[in-house]
Design a protein around this motif. Structure first.
Motif, PDB file in Angstrom:
ATOM      1  N   VAL A  17       0.836  -1.206   0.000  1.00  0.00           N
ATOM      2  CA  VAL A  17       0.000   0.000   0.000  1.00  0.00           C
ATOM      3  C   VAL A  17       0.867   1.251   0.000  1.00  0.00           C
ATOM      4  CG1 VAL A  17      -1.633   1.356   1.362  1.00  0.00           C
ATOM      5  CG2 VAL A  17      -1.999  -1.101   1.077  1.00  0.00           C
ATOM      6  N   GLY A  21       0.564   2.472  -3.541  1.00  0.00           N
ATOM      7  CA  GLY A  21      -0.654   3.263  -3.382  1.00  0.00           C
ATOM      8  C   GLY A  21      -0.681   4.531  -4.218  1.00  0.00           C
ATOM      9  N   PHE A  24      -1.609   3.827  -7.756  1.00  0.00           N
ATOM     10  CA  PHE A  24      -3.031   3.527  -7.915  1.00  0.00           C
ATOM     11  C   PHE A  24      -3.866   4.805  -7.870  1.00  0.00           C
ATOM     12  CE2 PHE A  24      -2.289  -1.038  -6.899  1.00  0.00           C
ATOM     13  CZ  PHE A  24      -3.046  -1.577  -7.932  1.00  0.00           C
ATOM     14  N   ASP A 196      -2.911  -9.894  -5.870  1.00  0.00           N
ATOM     15  CA  ASP A 196      -2.968  -8.657  -5.077  1.00  0.00           C
ATOM     16  C   ASP A 196      -3.368  -7.465  -5.936  1.00  0.00           C
ATOM     17  OD1 ASP A 196      -2.028 -10.371  -3.206  1.00  0.00           O
ATOM     18  OD2 ASP A 196      -0.122  -9.359  -2.853  1.00  0.00           O
ATOM     19  N   ALA A 200      -6.880  -5.349  -6.143  1.00  0.00           N
ATOM     20  CA  ALA A 200      -6.854  -3.921  -5.809  1.00  0.00           C
ATOM     21  C   ALA A 200      -7.537  -3.101  -6.899  1.00  0.00           C
ATOM     22  CB  ALA A 200      -5.410  -3.461  -5.621  1.00  0.00           C
TER      23      ALA A 200
END
Length: 227
Positions: A17, A21, A24, A196, A200
């Motif tokens: 993350v 992150g 993303f 994963d 996500a």
């Protein structure tokens, strides 16, 4: 799963993350930008297509009918390829994101056109005749009387099309637009953790579409109170 294994999984997830992150977030912003732009294009194309199919001028009616027929009968991915890879052959070269917005907007516009056309057909003809009899300008009548009623009726269908627009942004990964799907694929190539990253991406798409559904439900309730 043992406590130690669960702790290792949680630490790995936390590290992912923190590390991935921001990527993303950037990819999600691309999805949002492309979605909003393509929806605006689809509404313009849809309105023009719906009015064109109702036109008394035969060539305009034939052109609008051909547009809807062709778009609805061919895959969206092929349409994306036509705009991005095919248009340069006739001298029109677009950036990947511009080509994607145009392709997705024009593609969605054909479905919006049929939705608007159905909404226009549902308006009682007496309202139109009464407005014209009172001397109202046809353009003003369309904006103030017809379109607000049509929008209220077709809001659920427009929401469904907007949700499809969010999901269809994943097709732009094939023309190098770094949205959620392509970003996930790039990270998978680096980490070899497909589960994963695909999960996500799926959860982010799910969040975006859920927000759209809730917004649609809010506006439907609001219009119901006003009616």
């Amino acid at each position: 799963m043992s406590v130690a294994a669960l702790q290792d999984w949680w630490l790995t997830l936390s590290d992912e993350v923190v590390t991935y992150g921001p990527g993303f977030v950037s990819a999600t912003l691309v999805v949002l930008g492309v979605t909003v732009a393509s929806i605006l294009v689809s509404w313009v194309c849809g309105l023009l297509g719906a009015l064109g199919k109702r036109s008394s001028f035969a060539p305009v009616r034939a052109l609008a009918s051909f547009y809807v027929w062709f778009i609805r009968g061919t895959p969206t991915l092929v349409q994306v390829f036509i705009v991005y890879f095919g248009m340069p052959q006739i001298g029109v070269k677009l950036s990947p994101i511009t080509a994607g917005i145009i392709a997705l907007g024009v593609s969605s516009g054909a479905y919006v056109a049929e939705t608007i056309r159905a909404g226009l057909a549902a308006i009682p003809r007496g309202q139109v005749e009464s407005a014209l009899a009172l001397g109202m300008n046809p353009r003003i009548m369309m904006v103030r009387i017809v379109l607000p009623q049509v929008f209220r009726m077709i809001l659920p269908a427009l929401t469904n099309e907007a949700i499809s627009a969010v999901k269809n942004t994943s097709l732009l990964s094939t023309i190098t637009v770094v949205e959620l799907t392509l970003y996930a694929q790039l990270m998978i190539a680096t980490t070899f953790r497909p589960f994963d990253f695909y999960i996500a991406a799926a959860l982010i798409y799910l969040g975006l579409t859920s927000i759209l559904s809730q917004l649609s439900a809010f506006f439907e309730r609001r219009y119901a109170r006003l009616s």
